[in-house]
Scaffold this motif. Structure first.
Motif, PDB file in Angstrom:
ATOM      1  N   ALA A   1       0.864  -1.184   0.000  1.00 32.53           N
ATOM      2  CA  ALA A   1       0.000   0.000   0.000  1.00 32.53           C
ATOM      3  C   ALA A   1       0.900   1.233   0.000  1.00 32.53           C
ATOM      4  O   ALA A   1       1.986   1.225   0.590  1.00 32.53           O
ATOM      5  N   ASN A   2       0.417   2.300  -0.651  1.00 33.70           N
ATOM      6  CA  ASN A   2       1.246   3.486  -0.851  1.00 33.70           C
ATOM      7  C   ASN A   2       0.507   4.732  -0.398  1.00 33.70           C
ATOM      8  O   ASN A   2      -0.679   4.914  -0.695  1.00 33.70           O
ATOM      9  N   ALA A   3       1.237   5.602   0.321  1.00 36.81           N
ATOM     10  CA  ALA A   3       0.679   6.894   0.743  1.00 36.81           C
ATOM     11  C   ALA A   3       1.536   8.009   0.163  1.00 36.81           C
ATOM     12  O   ALA A   3       2.418   8.551   0.829  1.00 36.81           O
ATOM     13  N   GLY A   4       1.312   8.323  -1.115  1.00 42.06           N
ATOM     14  CA  GLY A   4       1.982   9.455  -1.756  1.00 42.06           C
ATOM     15  C   GLY A   4       3.450   9.261  -2.039  1.00 42.06           C
ATOM     16  O   GLY A   4       4.151  10.232  -2.359  1.00 42.06           O
ATOM     17  N   HIS A   5       3.952   8.036  -1.945  1.00 43.66           N
ATOM     18  CA  HIS A   5       5.380   7.784  -2.098  1.00 43.66           C
ATOM     19  C   HIS A   5       5.680   7.364  -3.536  1.00 43.66           C
ATOM     20  O   HIS A   5       4.788   6.944  -4.287  1.00 43.66           O
ATOM     21  N   ILE A   6       6.961   7.503  -3.933  1.00 44.15           N
ATOM     22  CA  ILE A   6       7.344   7.016  -5.256  1.00 44.15           C
ATOM     23  C   ILE A   6       7.238   5.496  -5.256  1.00 44.15           C
ATOM     24  O   ILE A   6       7.476   4.841  -4.241  1.00 44.15           O
ATOM     25  N   PRO A   7       6.869   4.898  -6.393  1.00 41.28           N
ATOM     26  CA  PRO A   7       6.630   3.448  -6.417  1.00 41.28           C
ATOM     27  C   PRO A   7       7.933   2.669  -6.272  1.00 41.28           C
ATOM     28  O   PRO A   7       9.020   3.163  -6.589  1.00 41.28           O
TER      29      PRO A   7
END
Length: 812
Positions: A573-579
């Protein structure tokens, strides 16, 4: 070239012309160059010397310098022949020519030159301390072409231009920084470069250039002024009124001396404090006073200052250790190194002038170090005789203070040939030390803050083992190049039940202590929630809620991934971070994982989504913060493409793979942000290393559990672990059967770096350690597990809970 031994009578140059009669360059006047060897004989006589002194080279080479240079006649005290002779610096040149001067000097004299009227000459004398035969370099210039009234005459320095006829000039030029101890490294390098590239020596003058040795233009016609002072003294002694012009002359002298001291202090202030690096500042302070103010400068600092610790407390005493941090001098190279090495720490007894200075905080002046005092000082140096270095010299000890606390002190020594320190020097030294103390304290505070920041940052960055269940891990952290050690970037790896591992990379927006403190809070929260085995999307949701409760200034990006080595799956899951980048082991290709981006932590009200990605053994996961791929003025897509390319590069180890990425991306200019990088090689756990059973809700199943565990361990070659494993499994299965409601109990063994045993049931209440009393019939099971297991724990699942333990595998 010179024409034989023919004596030339050079014509006096007209205004605006140089010594050849040609127009002079603005700001430049030709120089005469004379080199004197160790026998006092002239070994070089330049074309400029022939023109200035009227003696051909062929007549000059090999002659005694004292007999040849017309300066010597003027220095002998013939006031009628040279009424404007410089009686202050003149003897220094005569002493230099006679081998008695060991420090650079400069001055002015009015000379009688054959075939022409008297010449006003500026001169410099530089002792040559190199290994060659040359002992003294004398430079001289005709001052009649200069204009003392235009203000530019205050700062003049030897330089070099075209057409040299200097034998061995190239070799001497290479050694110039070593043999001219008065010049700074930068100034020497500039002169050397001009010698080799251009040629003949000239005089350059400027209002702005700082030079190490300058002729004294502040007081002209010293002989006349000395006579005035003598007349004024006689008038006062006889009780007669002092003529007005005599009093004004004394005032002029005092004003000139004060102005000279102020100019020196201003120059020193400009040289020190160019950096907040403590070591560099110490060197700057020492070099600023040598040789213009003193010939030897030794700097001592208290232990707390050297260590970059807090502000030293209390008045120094005889037990206080003082670290010698710098020794600058004009003596022969290495003369002081063995006797007073830099880095030595020592106390000073109460009877020494050093102790008096450090305790009173006031300068201590010793006009001459006597044999008795030299012996007393030398007693502090075991097995080293310092007396030959200090006896007979003038000494000034000045405190280095800040906020009324003595941080250290400087020992200043002058050669016996040089005038002793006087009261004006004491005042100058005190002012110098006050300025140096403030600069040192600024550097100390900066170093202290850097140490605090580094300790804080290191304490917040986890120490991740290079190997966890089913994966190898490597990390890198790089502080921002311009923003110090403290930042908001972090990474982490958290052990989860079931042999899984959670990988985290986050970036708090901003820099400094505030961002680092926020990072510490968020990292702790992530660790806690990961231990509760929250799903990735739910974990980010809870983290966002926490950030909003902490304050509206808390913003961060975060990437959270859970790796299951048994299921060969990533849950992200990602919160605004680069992939992240996934490098496939099969074909070596790399790709940016397409994840729902989500909003940064702290925005609030935005849902987070999670995805599952299948992986194969050997695949590599690369997670980093944007400081690695983002460069000001460049599209971030360029950095992401470089990240994918460098991550796919073959490497011998995980550390090598990280270094390859750092080299590929960190060499681009413009990076100012912190960098956090985490790489994991996803090795997986083979199916043959996993065994699972379902157990009915029957107390008799504890016996079956012991049997299957014993058999499986024998099959794996781990019979030595059978006894403790059976006992612990029996305790956990008994508890699970007792507390389960409907679903069967699950038992799983995993062979990896350790032996992992998990027991899962459908009861959501987590067990706790109890203190069983002697007559209690329960409460000892988990105590046994806690005692015998290498590690154990509990966690909730979607259908209940899991209790697990690990045993250490025997060495093979």
């Amino acid at each position: 070239m010179d024409r034989g031994s023919e004596r030339e009578t050079p014509p006096r140059p007209e205004a605006g012309q140089d010594a050849t009669g040609e127009p002079a360059e603005p700001g430049r006047v030709p120089l005469a160059v004379v080199v004197v060897d160790r026998d006092g004989l002239v070994s070089h006589w330049s074309r400029g010397a022939r023109r200035l002194f009227g003696v051909p080279k062929e007549e000059a080479i090999g002659r005694t310098a004292l007999d040849l240079l017309p300066v010597s006649g003027a220095l002998a005290g013939d006031r009628d022949a040279a009424p404007h002779a410089d009686d202050g610096l003149g003897p220094d040149l005569e002493s230099s020519l006679d081998g008695g001067l060991s420090y650079p000097a400069a001055g002015r004299a009015r000379l009688a030159v054959p075939g022409r009227e008297r010449a006003d000459v500026l001169w410099w004398a530089y002792p040559l301390v190199g290994p060659g035969p040359e002992r003294l370099l004398v430079l001289a210039a005709d001052a009649d072409g200069l204009r003392p009234g235009d203000g530019t005459i205050e700062r003049i320095a030897p330089g070099f231009a075209l057409h040299t006829d200097f034998p061995g000039a190239e070799d001497l030029a290479r050694r110039l920084p070593e043999i001219l101890p008065s010049m700074s490294v930068g100034e020497s390098a500039r002169i050397v470069g001009q010698i080799l590239e251009l040629g003949y020596p000239v005089l350059e003058f400027s209002q702005n250039e700082r030079v190490p040795v300058t002729p004294d233009w502040g007081v002209a016609r010293r002989a006349e002024r000395k006579a005035r002072r003598e007349r004024a003294a006689r008038a006062r002694a006889a009780g007669e009124p002092v003529p007005r012009e005599l009093g004004e002359d004394a005032e002029d002298l005092e004003y000139a001396a004060v102005r000279e001291r102020l100019e020196f202090l201003n120059e020193v202030s400009g040289r020190i404090g160019t950096s907040l690096d403590l070591s560099r500042t110490i060197v700057e302070v020492s070099r600023a006073v040598v040789p213009r103010f003193t010939d030897v400068a030794g700097t001592y600092l208290r232990e707390q200052v050297v260590a970059g610790e807090g502000f030293p407390e209390g008045v120094p005493d005889t037990t206080t250790l003082w670290h010698r941090v710098a020794v600058e001098h004009t003596d022969e190279p290495g003369r002081w190194d063995d006797v007073v090495p830099v880095g030595e720490a020592m106390p000073f007894p109460a009877h020494t002038p050093f102790f008096q200075c450090m305790t009173s905080g006031e300068p201590v002046l010793v006009p001459r170090i006597s044999e008795e005092m030299g012996h007393a000082i030398a007693a502090q140096f075991e097995k080293r005789d310092i007396r030959p270095l200090i006896t007979g010299r003038s000494m000034l000890v000045v405190p280095l203070k800040a906020r009324n606390v003595v941080l250290g002190f400087m020992i200043l020594l002058r050669h016996p040939e040089r005038p002793v320190f006087n009261d004006m020097d004491r005042v100058t030294g005190a002012e110098l030390a006050a300025r140096a103390g403030l600069v040192l304290d600024n550097a100390r505070m900066y170093t202290f803050q850097e140490n605090v920041a580094e300790t804080l940052q290191d304490s917040m960055l986890p120490h991740i083992p290079p190997r966890m269940a089913g994966c190898d891990i490597a990390t890198r952290y790089l502080p921002g190049t311009l923003l110090g050690r403290v930042g908001g970037d972090w990474f982490d790896a958290v052990k989860l039940h079931g042999g899984r591992t959670a990988f985290v990379v986050g970036d708090v927006m901003g820099h400094g202590l505030h961002s680092a403190a926020m990072m510490g809070q968020l990292r702790t929260a992530v660790q806690t929630m990961a231990g509760l085995d929250l799903p990735p999307a739910q974990l980010l949701r809870n983290l966002d809620d926490l950030a909003q409760r902490l304050g509206d200034t808390y913003l961060a990006t975060c990437l959270y991934a859970v790796y299951d080595p048994i299921a060969s799956e990533l849950h992200l899951a990602n919160a605004g971070h680069i992939p992240p980048v996934l490098v496939r082991a099969g074909d070596g290709r790399s790709e940016l994982l397409d994840l729902p981006t989500g909003a940064p932590i702290g925005v609030g009200g935005v849902p987070f989504e999670a995805v599952r990605v299948r992986v194969e053994p050997g695949d590599r996961l690369v997670m980093c913060t944007d400081g690695l791929v983002e460069v000001r003025g460049e599209d971030i897509g360029v950095g992401l493409a470089t990240l994918c390319e460098s991550a796919a590069h073959p490497a011998a180890s995980m550390d090598d793979a990280c270094d390859t990425i750092i080299r590929s991306l960190n060499t681009r200019g413009g990076r100012k942000d912190d960098v956090a990088l985490l790489m994991a090689r996803l090795n997986g756990i083979a199916p043959d290393d996993v065994a699972e059973w379902r157990l009915a809700l029957d107390p008799a199943e504890a016996g079956r559990a012991r049997a299957v565990v014993r058999e499986q361990l024998h099959d794996w070659g781990l019979a030595g672990l059978a006894a403790p494993a059976e006992l612990l499994v029996s305790e956990l299965v008994t508890n699970a059967v007792r507390h389960s409601h409907a679903r069967p109990v699950a038992l799983r063994l995993v062979r990896g770096d350790t032996l992992l045993c998990e027991v899962e049931d459908d009861d959501h209440e987590l067990p706790t350690l109890l203190s069983a009393r002697p007559l209690d019939d329960r409460g000892r099971g988990l105590r046994v597990v806690s005692t015998l297991a290498r590690e154990w724990g509990t966690s909730r699942t979607g259908t209940g809970k899991t209790v697990w333990f690990e045993l250490t595998l025997p060495r093979r």
